[in-house]
Design a protein around this motif. Sequence first.
Motif, PDB file in Angstrom:
ATOM      1  N   HIS A  60       0.801  -1.225   0.000  1.00  0.00           N
ATOM      2  CA  HIS A  60       0.000   0.000   0.000  1.00  0.00           C
ATOM      3  C   HIS A  60       0.834   1.276   0.000  1.00  0.00           C
ATOM      4  CE1 HIS A  60       0.652  -0.775   4.352  1.00  0.00           C
ATOM      5  NE2 HIS A  60       0.767   0.529   4.403  1.00  0.00           N
ATOM      6  N   SER A  61       2.149   1.164   0.232  1.00  0.00           N
ATOM      7  CA  SER A  61       2.983   2.362   0.202  1.00  0.00           C
ATOM      8  C   SER A  61       4.165   2.144  -0.736  1.00  0.00           C
ATOM      9  CB  SER A  61       3.500   2.708   1.604  1.00  0.00           C
ATOM     10  OG  SER A  61       4.567   1.859   1.966  1.00  0.00           O
ATOM     11  N   ASP A 328      -1.323  -4.193  14.119  1.00  0.00           N
ATOM     12  CA  ASP A 328      -1.826  -3.451  12.960  1.00  0.00           C
ATOM     13  C   ASP A 328      -1.527  -4.126  11.624  1.00  0.00           C
ATOM     14  OD1 ASP A 328       0.892  -2.978  12.663  1.00  0.00           O
ATOM     15  OD2 ASP A 328       0.749  -0.794  12.716  1.00  0.00           O
ATOM     16  N   THR A 330       1.418  -4.850  10.229  1.00  0.00           N
ATOM     17  CA  THR A 330       2.706  -4.521   9.614  1.00  0.00           C
ATOM     18  C   THR A 330       3.815  -4.949  10.566  1.00  0.00           C
ATOM     19  OG1 THR A 330       1.748  -2.652   8.434  1.00  0.00           O
ATOM     20  CG2 THR A 330       4.125  -2.642   8.667  1.00  0.00           C
ATOM     21  N   GLU A 378       5.932   3.383   8.879  1.00  0.00           N
ATOM     22  CA  GLU A 378       4.771   2.531   9.170  1.00  0.00           C
ATOM     23  C   GLU A 378       5.185   1.224   9.839  1.00  0.00           C
ATOM     24  OE1 GLU A 378       3.342   1.923   4.967  1.00  0.00           O
ATOM     25  OE2 GLU A 378       5.346   2.752   4.810  1.00  0.00           O
ATOM     26  N   ALA A 379       6.479   0.863   9.743  1.00  0.00           N
ATOM     27  CA  ALA A 379       6.980  -0.358  10.386  1.00  0.00           C
ATOM     28  C   ALA A 379       7.845  -0.035  11.607  1.00  0.00           C
ATOM     29  CB  ALA A 379       7.794  -1.174   9.381  1.00  0.00           C
ATOM     30  N   ASP A 380       7.865   1.215  12.041  1.00  0.00           N
ATOM     31  CA  ASP A 380       8.726   1.636  13.149  1.00  0.00           C
ATOM     32  C   ASP A 380       8.474   0.774  14.388  1.00  0.00           C
ATOM     33  OD1 ASP A 380       9.916   3.056  15.377  1.00  0.00           O
ATOM     34  OD2 ASP A 380       9.942   4.851  14.131  1.00  0.00           O
ATOM     35  N   ARG A 383       6.134   2.235  17.326  1.00  0.00           N
ATOM     36  CA  ARG A 383       4.839   2.845  16.997  1.00  0.00           C
ATOM     37  C   ARG A 383       3.678   2.387  17.865  1.00  0.00           C
ATOM     38  NH1 ARG A 383       5.542  -1.283  13.339  1.00  0.00           N
ATOM     39  NH2 ARG A 383       3.719  -2.561  12.775  1.00  0.00           N
ATOM     40  N   GLY A 671       3.718  11.230   8.212  1.00  0.00           N
ATOM     41  CA  GLY A 671       3.179   9.980   7.692  1.00  0.00           C
ATOM     42  C   GLY A 671       2.385  10.155   6.413  1.00  0.00           C
ATOM     43  N   HIS A 672       2.143  11.397   6.032  1.00  0.00           N
ATOM     44  CA  HIS A 672       1.436  11.677   4.778  1.00  0.00           C
ATOM     45  C   HIS A 672       2.359  12.487   3.858  1.00  0.00           C
ATOM     46  CE1 HIS A 672      -2.449  10.147   6.209  1.00  0.00           C
ATOM     47  NE2 HIS A 672      -2.092  10.646   7.383  1.00  0.00           N
ATOM     48  N   ASP A 675       7.996  12.801   6.086  1.00  0.00           N
ATOM     49  CA  ASP A 675       8.563  11.544   6.565  1.00  0.00           C
ATOM     50  C   ASP A 675      10.085  11.623   6.519  1.00  0.00           C
ATOM     51  OD1 ASP A 675       9.422  11.013   3.913  1.00  0.00           O
ATOM     52  OD2 ASP A 675       7.622   9.836   3.466  1.00  0.00           O
ATOM     53  N   HIS A 728      -2.526   8.129  -2.251  1.00  0.00           N
ATOM     54  CA  HIS A 728      -1.613   7.306  -3.048  1.00  0.00           C
ATOM     55  C   HIS A 728      -2.030   7.183  -4.524  1.00  0.00           C
ATOM     56  CE1 HIS A 728       0.545   6.131   0.560  1.00  0.00           C
ATOM     57  NE2 HIS A 728      -0.570   5.714   1.104  1.00  0.00           N
TER      58      HIS A 728
END
Length: 797
Positions: A60-61, A328, A330, A378-380, A383, A671-672, A675, A728
Amino acid sequence: MAQTLPAHASVVVIGGGIMGCSTLYHLAKMGVSDAILLERNALTSGTTWHSAAQVRALRHSQNLTRMIQYSVDLYSQLEQETGQNVGWIQKGSLSIATNPDRLIHVKRQEALAHAYGIDAVSVSPEEAKERWPLMNADDVLGAVWSPDDGRVSPSDVCAALIKAAKGLGAKLFERTGVTGILTENGRIKGVETTQGTVMCDAIALCTGLWSREVGAMAGAEVPALACEHFYLLTKPIDGIVGNTPTLSDHDNHLYIRDDSGGLLVGCFEPMGKPIEPGRLDGSFEFGLLPEDWDHFEPMMMNALHRLPALENAEVKMLLNGPESFTPDGTFMLGETAETKGLFLGCGMNSVGIASGGGAGMNLAHAIVHGHTAYDLGEADAKRFAPIFNSVEHLMARAPEILGTHYDIAYPGKQLSTARNLRALPLDSEYRAAGAHMGQFYGWERPLYFGKTEEPRMTFERPDWFENVKAEVAAAHESAAIFDASPFGKIEVQGPDAEAFLLKTCAGFLGRAPGSVIYTSVLNERGTFESDITAQRIAEDHYRLFVGTAAIKRDLAWFRRHSEGFDVTLTDSTEDYAVLGLMGPEAARIVAECGAPELNELGYFKVGPAHIAGKHVRAARMSYVGEAGWEITMKAENASAVYAALTEAGAKPAGLFAQTSMRIEKGFCAMGHELDGDTTPIATGLDFATRKKGGFIGAEALAEARESGAINKVVSIRLDDENAMPLGHEPIYFEGEIVGQTSSCAFGYRVGKPVALGHTHTPLEDGARVQIDIARTLFDATIVHGPLFDPDGTRMKG
């Protein structure tokens, strides 16, 4: 295999699955020739050996996709590098849709693939049937064909990675279990094993199913839990000749491909079966769990519908192997907040083989260079809220995450398990007002108000459209209350508070007490670690406001840079509530509620007052483009303040309204738009950095400035009121992809769908572009700056 453990190794990798092997290989490639890997049993003996080993590039990213593309490249060249066959079979994948929403979903994925440079094309049901002749295609509406996808032999890939790593000096120690992790002053010192102790500077924790327990040895939270994962293997059947593409029938929760002349039919059923911690002990080596035909039966019925030939197939086995899942969906990658030098590469959510090559490279990069090769926020590893490390919450959430693997990506979709973990101070008031809640870092936050029934999930105009419209109208025409209480709050106190923040923040934090400062927080590369607002309460006291999900990460970052400064850092998030009172009636309301002095505050100034007799501290600022204040108060006083504000005419508004208004104002968000790959220059925020430098990242920023870097963030207004951009989407200009959207909403004050986006090709203000939404092109206009109130007169009051 080396027989004797070294006394010291720069890096110890724990775990001999795909993540451990890939990380060791990449550490050796990056020059860490004394790295060692410790495996309690034998290589691949946990989850890796029974993986279906699908390698599908699209995610998705952009950076998750880029990471898997790296895996594809790595796996295809490993054989040449090592002479070890890795079983790479590149036969593509076919994703079918059997309902209209799934067709939109796969077409959105196809559009995304084009933006990321992946070959993907829509095909008709008839073409899909040609590619998979055994398939019943009677209910298929359409499909997307991805020719570059493939699969590997997981054990052979790991063997090749280890062979190459050994050739570069790294060492492998099998039958060497970790019994303890040594730390000192919150950082890694060494590893105790069944074969002796190794001192080290860093640990890569790649322990799959056992990561939560091993992380706890070092005092770190690693919220991952194993679930049972099923696939059926048949004996050879007629019609399977050679290798087939992977057939993805996600509406029926299935993936299907050939296996040794028969079929492999795997599933991600809607609700999986969790495995309680401790059930899989150190003796679980190349182990499987009992077959469970009752649990698999609904999936078997789906498979018989899709593949009639299965009815006469002879079953070889129903394989039930454990896979680990996170809250979540990820994986976790990078250094932990709790323990310096402890790096996670785990919780792979059943995509370990696809991710492993690129994830191992990024983990090694983080250990060697202090950051991943590109942004993987997103994988930090930092988080998750601590509450998600609870076994009770993991046992509830992990089975749902397994089931969401093949979900349709509806806008506004929320998870249903492990909810109501953290309540806002005004939770009961919001629920009384019909709040529809969303979960963020464990908090339940209002998305919109006035809900009368559960909203249906759709790609069309959502059920909450009119609710959000009314909330935006309240903020625009009278006054609305936006709850910012979940934002992280960090108290910075001490004689060196100003000097510390001037070093760690790019903005000018030397302003007088009573000032509010927006600032980026940068790394040595001049890219974003965070963006925050700071309120200077006194000479020796600042309050920092950070993103809701960023508190653990940002607090760890500030603490690790506080050495040498006489400062104290305290997480005060739960001590305070924050209400944003916004709109043209806000001035009247605060005066009626006992705080007329707030109307004398200048823009980006903060001062004390009393509302409803309760002490507050109000900052004149706006995230939504309407005049008002962000009002901070003790959490226990929130109810009294809220009651006074609403009695005076303010209406509650949710996160959907705030997001719509933020995008109309062109305000970037972490995050949008922001980053670890972007700089303040590239996002139009260089105005808020100090040109004289003196802060972390200043030199890199100056170099970017001198090299002619420009702002790449644009505002976008779509022509068609019914267009539904979600983020995206590719941006086309004169037939070429020139960028992507990043934040999208309907702009109620503008009257059109709106977006923010990044463009790699400079476009003039007013340029006409097209946005690809599920392979339909929608006309739009590029605007430099905000779409609403571009000079900002409304919000400055």
